[in-house]
Structures are given as C-alpha cells and as structure tokens.
Scaffold this motif. Structure first.
Motif, PDB file in Angstrom:
ATOM      1  N   GLY A   1      25.168 -68.117 -54.877  1.00  0.00           N
ATOM      2  CA  GLY A   1      26.590 -67.863 -54.965  1.00  0.00           C
ATOM      3  C   GLY A   1      27.080 -66.934 -53.873  1.00  0.00           C
ATOM      4  O   GLY A   1      26.306 -66.319 -53.120  1.00  0.00           O
ATOM      5  N   GLU A   2      28.425 -66.808 -53.778  1.00  0.00           N
ATOM      6  CA  GLU A   2      29.043 -66.040 -52.692  1.00  0.00           C
ATOM      7  C   GLU A   2      28.825 -64.535 -52.811  1.00  0.00           C
ATOM      8  O   GLU A   2      29.065 -63.801 -51.858  1.00  0.00           O
ATOM      9  N   ASN A   3      28.399 -64.049 -53.996  1.00  0.00           N
ATOM     10  CA  ASN A   3      28.192 -62.612 -54.164  1.00  0.00           C
ATOM     11  C   ASN A   3      26.902 -62.124 -53.512  1.00  0.00           C
ATOM     12  O   ASN A   3      26.637 -60.922 -53.484  1.00  0.00           O
ATOM     13  N   TYR A   4      26.082 -63.060 -53.031  1.00  0.00           N
ATOM     14  CA  TYR A   4      24.801 -62.685 -52.431  1.00  0.00           C
ATOM     15  C   TYR A   4      24.757 -63.184 -50.992  1.00  0.00           C
ATOM     16  O   TYR A   4      25.475 -64.094 -50.600  1.00  0.00           O
ATOM     17  N   GLY A   5      23.877 -62.601 -50.200  1.00  0.00           N
ATOM     18  CA  GLY A   5      23.803 -62.994 -48.788  1.00  0.00           C
ATOM     19  C   GLY A   5      22.992 -61.975 -48.008  1.00  0.00           C
ATOM     20  O   GLY A   5      22.024 -61.394 -48.511  1.00  0.00           O
ATOM     21  N   GLY A   6      23.420 -61.727 -46.782  1.00  0.00           N
ATOM     22  CA  GLY A   6      22.674 -60.804 -45.946  1.00  0.00           C
ATOM     23  C   GLY A   6      23.552 -60.124 -44.918  1.00  0.00           C
ATOM     24  O   GLY A   6      24.707 -60.508 -44.713  1.00  0.00           O
ATOM     25  N   THR A   7      23.019 -59.101 -44.293  1.00  0.00           N
ATOM     26  CA  THR A   7      23.724 -58.389 -43.240  1.00  0.00           C
ATOM     27  C   THR A   7      22.696 -57.854 -42.240  1.00  0.00           C
ATOM     28  O   THR A   7      21.489 -57.969 -42.457  1.00  0.00           O
ATOM     29  N   ILE A   8      23.215 -57.264 -41.142  1.00  0.00           N
ATOM     30  CA  ILE A   8      22.343 -56.813 -40.045  1.00  0.00           C
ATOM     31  C   ILE A   8      22.720 -55.382 -39.670  1.00  0.00           C
ATOM     32  O   ILE A   8      23.912 -55.057 -39.541  1.00  0.00           O
ATOM     33  N   TYR A   9      21.700 -54.548 -39.475  1.00  0.00           N
ATOM     34  CA  TYR A   9      21.870 -53.205 -38.935  1.00  0.00           C
ATOM     35  C   TYR A   9      20.981 -53.092 -37.702  1.00  0.00           C
ATOM     36  O   TYR A   9      19.872 -53.633 -37.678  1.00  0.00           O
ATOM     37  N   SER A  10      21.454 -52.365 -36.693  1.00  0.00           N
ATOM     38  CA  SER A  10      20.630 -52.228 -35.482  1.00  0.00           C
ATOM     39  C   SER A  10      21.090 -51.031 -34.659  1.00  0.00           C
ATOM     40  O   SER A  10      22.250 -50.594 -34.764  1.00  0.00           O
ATOM     41  N   CYS A  11      20.178 -50.545 -33.883  1.00  0.00           N
ATOM     42  CA  CYS A  11      20.466 -49.475 -32.920  1.00  0.00           C
ATOM     43  C   CYS A  11      19.782 -49.843 -31.608  1.00  0.00           C
ATOM     44  O   CYS A  11      18.590 -50.179 -31.595  1.00  0.00           O
ATOM     45  N   LYS A  12      20.511 -49.818 -30.536  1.00  0.00           N
ATOM     46  CA  LYS A  12      20.016 -50.262 -29.241  1.00  0.00           C
ATOM     47  C   LYS A  12      18.749 -49.491 -28.870  1.00  0.00           C
ATOM     48  O   LYS A  12      18.704 -48.245 -28.933  1.00  0.00           O
ATOM     49  N   ASN A  13      17.704 -50.260 -28.485  1.00  0.00           N
ATOM     50  CA  ASN A  13      16.414 -49.701 -28.049  1.00  0.00           C
ATOM     51  C   ASN A  13      15.700 -48.901 -29.139  1.00  0.00           C
ATOM     52  O   ASN A  13      14.811 -48.095 -28.828  1.00  0.00           O
ATOM     53  N   GLN A  14      16.105 -49.102 -30.390  1.00  0.00           N
ATOM     54  CA  GLN A  14      15.477 -48.371 -31.486  1.00  0.00           C
ATOM     55  C   GLN A  14      14.904 -49.310 -32.548  1.00  0.00           C
ATOM     56  O   GLN A  14      13.704 -49.376 -32.748  1.00  0.00           O
ATOM     57  N   PHE A  15      15.789 -50.073 -33.195  1.00  0.00           N
ATOM     58  CA  PHE A  15      15.315 -50.936 -34.276  1.00  0.00           C
ATOM     59  C   PHE A  15      16.381 -51.983 -34.586  1.00  0.00           C
ATOM     60  O   PHE A  15      17.532 -51.878 -34.172  1.00  0.00           O
ATOM     61  N   THR A  16      15.973 -52.994 -35.330  1.00  0.00           N
ATOM     62  CA  THR A  16      16.876 -53.986 -35.916  1.00  0.00           C
ATOM     63  C   THR A  16      16.411 -54.251 -37.352  1.00  0.00           C
ATOM     64  O   THR A  16      15.204 -54.422 -37.592  1.00  0.00           O
ATOM     65  N   CYS A  17      17.361 -54.257 -38.289  1.00  0.00           N
ATOM     66  CA  CYS A  17      17.054 -54.471 -39.706  1.00  0.00           C
ATOM     67  C   CYS A  17      17.940 -55.597 -40.236  1.00  0.00           C
ATOM     68  O   CYS A  17      19.166 -55.529 -40.135  1.00  0.00           O
ATOM     69  N   VAL A  18      17.320 -56.634 -40.778  1.00  0.00           N
ATOM     70  CA  VAL A  18      18.030 -57.711 -41.467  1.00  0.00           C
ATOM     71  C   VAL A  18      17.828 -57.501 -42.973  1.00  0.00           C
ATOM     72  O   VAL A  18      16.686 -57.511 -43.452  1.00  0.00           O
ATOM     73  N   GLU A  19      18.923 -57.276 -43.684  1.00  0.00           N
ATOM     74  CA  GLU A  19      18.850 -56.978 -45.121  1.00  0.00           C
ATOM     75  C   GLU A  19      19.386 -58.159 -45.925  1.00  0.00           C
ATOM     76  O   GLU A  19      20.478 -58.648 -45.670  1.00  0.00           O
TER      77      GLU A  19
END
Length: 578
Positions: free
Chosen positions: A555-573
């Motif tokens: 359903g539309e209440n669930y999904g994902g997002t992205i956090y990142s910092c240049k030259n540090q890390f990337t997180c897909v939640e």
C-alpha cells in the motif's frame, strides 16, 4: 392418443384456474378501492382535511429546517475542528519548510488529507481553506484558488472574522463560515468553510413543499433564500410574523388570507417562514371526493380488463417455457425462452435462460481447460530441460576449475549455481530474510571475483527477525546499487551494512555503504524520477523496482527513502509493515 388428451385437459384446467384467481383478485381490488375512495370522499370532514394539511406542511417545514440546521451545525463543527487541531494544521503551517522539499510536500499533503477527510461524504460543503497570515492557502479541494476569489467582499468578511460567524452573498450564492486560528496565543491563520448554497437550500425544495412559498431570513432580517416569485412582500411578512409572536396562524397579505408557519433554526438563528394560500386547502377538499371516485371506477375497470389479458398472457408464457424445456431435453442447448414479464413466470424464464447460459459457458470452459492443460503439459516438459542443462553446464565449469586448481573460478561457479538454483527453483513470491541473505552472499561471492578490491558485508539483525517474510529479491538490488555506485571506486575498506529492526508497528530495513555518497540535489532528482515512474512499466531492477514493489504489495503508506552525505555514506531505508 389418450395420454395426449389427458395432458391437454390438465393444461386447460390449469389455465382456467389461473384465470379465475386473477378475476377474483381483480374484483376484490376494484371493490376495495371503490369503497375506500367513497368513504374518504363522503366521510372526511373539511376541517379535518385542513388540519391534516396544516400539520403535514408544518412538519415538512420543521423537517427541512432541522436538515438545514444540521448542515449549518456540521459546518460550524468542522470549522472549529480545524481551528483547534493545532497538532496537525497550526504546527504544519507555522514551521518554515520549502514546498519543493519532501518535508514541505509531506506537511502540505498531511494538512490537505486532514481537511479532505473532514468533508468526505458531505456534498453540501465545497471546500475548507486555511489562509495564513502571509497569504499561504491550504485547502481540502483541488480547485484552483486565485487572488480574485479571495478579494470578494464575503470572503474578506470571513477572513476578518474575530469569532465564528456566517457570511453570505445571496446574489452570488456564496456562503462562508469563518473564524481565526490561534497558536500559543497568536493568530496564525484564518479558517474558512465554503458551503454550497444550492445544496443547503435544496432541503426546502422537497415535493411536499412545492405549493408553499418559503422565506429564510438572517438575524438582520435580510432574505437568505426564497422560492417565491414575488419577494417584495418578504420584508412585510417578516415584520408581521415577528410582531405576531406565534409559530403559525393566519395573515392578510396583499388582501388575501394566507396561512403562515414559522420555524427558527436555533443554531444559526435563521428564521424560516412558509406561506400557504387558503385556496390550496379549499381546492383540495373540493377535488378530493371527485378524484377518489374516479380512481375507484378506473381501478375497477382496469382490473377487469387486465385480468382478461393477463390470464391469457400467463398461459401463453407457460406454454412457451414448456416448449423451450422440451427442446433442451431433445439436445438443443442453444434454445432460450423469450418471455418479457416481471412476474414469477418471468423470473422462472430468466432463471432458465441463465441456467442454459451457464451450462454453455461451463462446456466452453471445459474445452478451454482441456486445451490449456495439454499446452501446459507440453510447456512443463520443455522448461524442465532448460534449467537442467544450465545446472549441468555450470557444474561442468566447476569441475574443470577444481581439476585445474582454479579456486576462485570454482567458488564463483558454485555461488552462481547456488544462486540460480535458489531463484529458479523457489517459486514463492515471499521468502525469509535468511533466504534473502543467502541470495546476497552468493551474489557478492561472484562480485568479489570481478572487484579485486576488498569490501565487507555486515548484517545487523536481531535473531528473532531472520524468519520474517519479504518479497523475493527485495534487498539484492539495493546491495547491487551500493556496490556499483557506492564503493566500487574505493581502493580498499569498502563496507556495506544491512540493518533490520522493528520500529513501533513497522519493520525498518537500512542498506548503508561508505562509498562516494550523493548531494541533496541528486537525491531529490532521483526520488522525483522514481515517483514519476509508471507503475505498470517501471524498470525491472534498481530503486524504482524496490520502492514500487513495496507500494504495490503493502500500500501507499509504505515505501522507501534515501539519505546520503557526499564522500561519506549513502543509506537506503525501507519501511514495511511489522
């Protein structure tokens, strides 16, 4: 021959009995209708008729007034609900967040969803507006609001209201309720509820009030609504009714005696006045006797005429249905009964036709299933050969690598064989987290052969969560993206971390890499591209695949997002139901 005569006699007797029953029923109906009409015509007194009509009209005016009052009261309740809902509305509009950002979009969407929910199933409310001090507008409707709309006099009055109030312009048919919204003692916005003038006044247009002139007055004596052709007498009527002090009575209007009924809607303090000319009452009493007598005679004649026609019609229909059944018994499954009536015979005919249609469909389904079964058996035989050939080829590669001492090629062949065998053999849509882990580990074994640089994979999962069910190959594309676009350019010390934990009622999964990272603009552009992807044709791999699969499944209440910092890390939640 004797049997055929016997069947003919039975058929004749059956038809004759039906005719008799119809004739008797028709006579009873005709006589009953005639007696009732005569009784009403001769024994109903004129005063009783007048009293009944007055009470009848008064009740409908009161009923209409109650409905009108309820709509106005509901509008007031919604207005106050928005004004005091500071945790959603006032907090959302007081925080400075760019509308182009995800946070701003989500806040605006949350306020719009809250406002839309308040007017759901209420067609007499057109819109709810929250107008901030700086001119921002949050509304329940998707209708475009322009500056010209906000400059109308009635809208300005509503915006300037210091307490809950009703504002209207009858010529423009505009009705608004307005009140201020405060947060921590300071006015932050004005709340407006737009009512549909036609919807809230159509309660006075019901059929029982078609002969009644309705006047609806505001507290200042102005006419809010009227269905009268001549409204000039409305002011004089209001003065007489308020001076009289009674809720009903007789008045002389333009030299004609009329009966008035006054109803006060207490919540909005609007006075409804209904005026009925006395000619309506006297005309009804004169015409009543003649009408009922005529109705009685017409009913009796109509019943007698219809009985003769229906008796023959019913027998004809029965005979037609019987012949259709005989044709089916002889093997003709295409026959249908053409009987267009709404009585029991018609129902029986429709049931017979539906039964024959269903029999025909079942026969076609059986033929089609047999055909599909044969094709499926052939396809199964063909598909069993291809994976078997592929497994044998990879096993041969593994054997040769083992014999030649090529340890890395042997390990890659084994990982590829296990990966293909797991994916192709497991036909379940959902697998456990542990099985997903095995897919990923086999995939990374293959990738380590390609990337000579060292990288690590760390699982941070509570033991109780290894058995949870996930859509198959949900995390593998994220690990692949982390490897290809994150840590592939690092010379060493690449790290991919997968964290799985419960958060309230949801399950949170994070795939984190210590690669090159991304700027916020690149993240926003990536999320926008994913949101614009058509659900029926999104890419089969990558983030769009993962995010859209979650929405389609959960359903539309669930999904994902992205956090990142240049030259540090990337997180897909990812956010899934717990």
């Amino acid at each position: 021959m004797d049997s055929e005569k016997g069947r003919a006699m039975k058929k004749k007797k059956r038809c004759f009995s039906i005719r008799i029953k119809i004739l008797i029923a028709s006579l009873i109906i005709a006589l009953s209708t005639t007696l009732v009409s005569l009784a009403i015509s001769y024994y109903t007194e004129v005063d009783t008729i007048k009293s009944t009509m007055k009470t009848y009209t008064k009740e409908y005016i009161s009923f209409a007034g109650d409905n009108f009052h309820e709509m106005m009261l509901e509008g007031r309740r919604i207005l106050l609900s928005v004004a005091v809902k500071t945790d959603i509305v006032a907090t959302g509009i007081s925080k400075t967040a760019s509308e182009a950002s995800i946070e701003g979009y989500q806040k605006k969407k949350r306020i719009k969803s809250f406002l839309s929910g308040l007017i759901s199933q209420k067609n007499y409310i057109d819109n709810i507006l929250v107008v901030t001090e700086n001119g921002q507008i949050y509304q329940a409707s998707s209708e475009l609001i322009v500056q010209k709309d906000m400059e109308e006099a009635v809208v300005k009055e509503a915006l300037e209201a210091t307490r809950v109030g009703l504002f209207y312009d009858r010529e423009l048919e505009e009705v608004w309720m307005g009140c201020p919204m405060y947060s921590r003692g300071t006015q932050v916005a004005s709340v407006l509820v737009k009512l549909n003038y036609k919807k809230i006044t159509e309660v006075w247009g019901v059929e029982p009030l078609s002969g009644v002139e309705i006047y609806l007055y505001g507290t200042d004596g102005r006419i809010f609504f009227s269905n009268a052709l001549d409204e000039e007498a409305g002011t004089e009527l209001y003065q007489k009714v308020t001076a009289d002090g009674h809720d009903s009575g007789d008045l002389l209007i333009n030299g004609e005696k009329q009966y008035f009924i006054c109803d006060l809607a207490e919540g909005e303090e609007m006075t409804a006045v209904g005026v009925v000319p006395y000619d309506v009452f006297t005309k009804s009493t004169r015409e009543l006797g003649t009408k009922f007598l005529a109705i009685g005679l017409v009913a009796a004649i109509g019943s007698l005429t219809a009985s003769v026609y229906l008796s023959g019609k019913i027998c004809d229909n029965l005979n037609h249905l019987t012949q259709s059944m005989k044709m089916v018994r002889s093997g003709n499954l295409q026959v249908r009964a053409n009987i267009k009536t709404e009585d029991e015979i018609g129902v029986l005919s429709d049931t017979f036709n539906e039964m024959m249609e269903r029999i025909s469909e079942l026969l076609e389904e059986i033929k089609e299933k047999e055909k599909l079964k044969r094709e499926a058996e052939r396809d199964v035989l063909e598909t069993q050969i291809e994976p078997h050939f592929l497994y044998n080829t990879i096993d041969s590669m593994q054997y040769v690598a083992h014999m030649r001492g090529e340890t890395e090629i042997e390990e890659v062949s084994l990982a590829l064989s296990e990966l293909l065998r797991s994916v192709l053999s497991n036909h379940d849509e959902c697998i456990t987290l542990w099985e997903e882990r095995e897919y990923i580990e086999n995939y990374l074994t293959i990738e380590r052969f390609k990337y000579r640089e060292l990288f690590s994979l760390v699982w941070d999962v509570d033991e109780s969560l290894w058995g949870i069910k996930l859509p198959k190959l949900l995390l593998q594309p994220l690990v692949e993206n982390a490897l290809l676009h994150g840590i592939s350019e690092k010379e060493s010390d690449g790290l991919i971390q997968i964290k799985v934990y419960r958060q309230e009622m949801n399950l949170t999964i994070k795939v984190i890499d210590n690669g090159k990272g991304m700027e916020q603009e690149e993240i926003d552009r990536l999320l926008q591209n994913i949101q614009r992807t058509d659900k029926s044709g999104f890419r089969r791999v990558g983030l769009a695949n993962v995010f859209q699969r979650i929405k389609l499944i959960y359903g539309e209440n669930y999904g994902g997002t992205i956090y990142s910092c240049k030259n540090q890390f990337t997180c897909v939640e990812l956010r899934l139901p717990g």
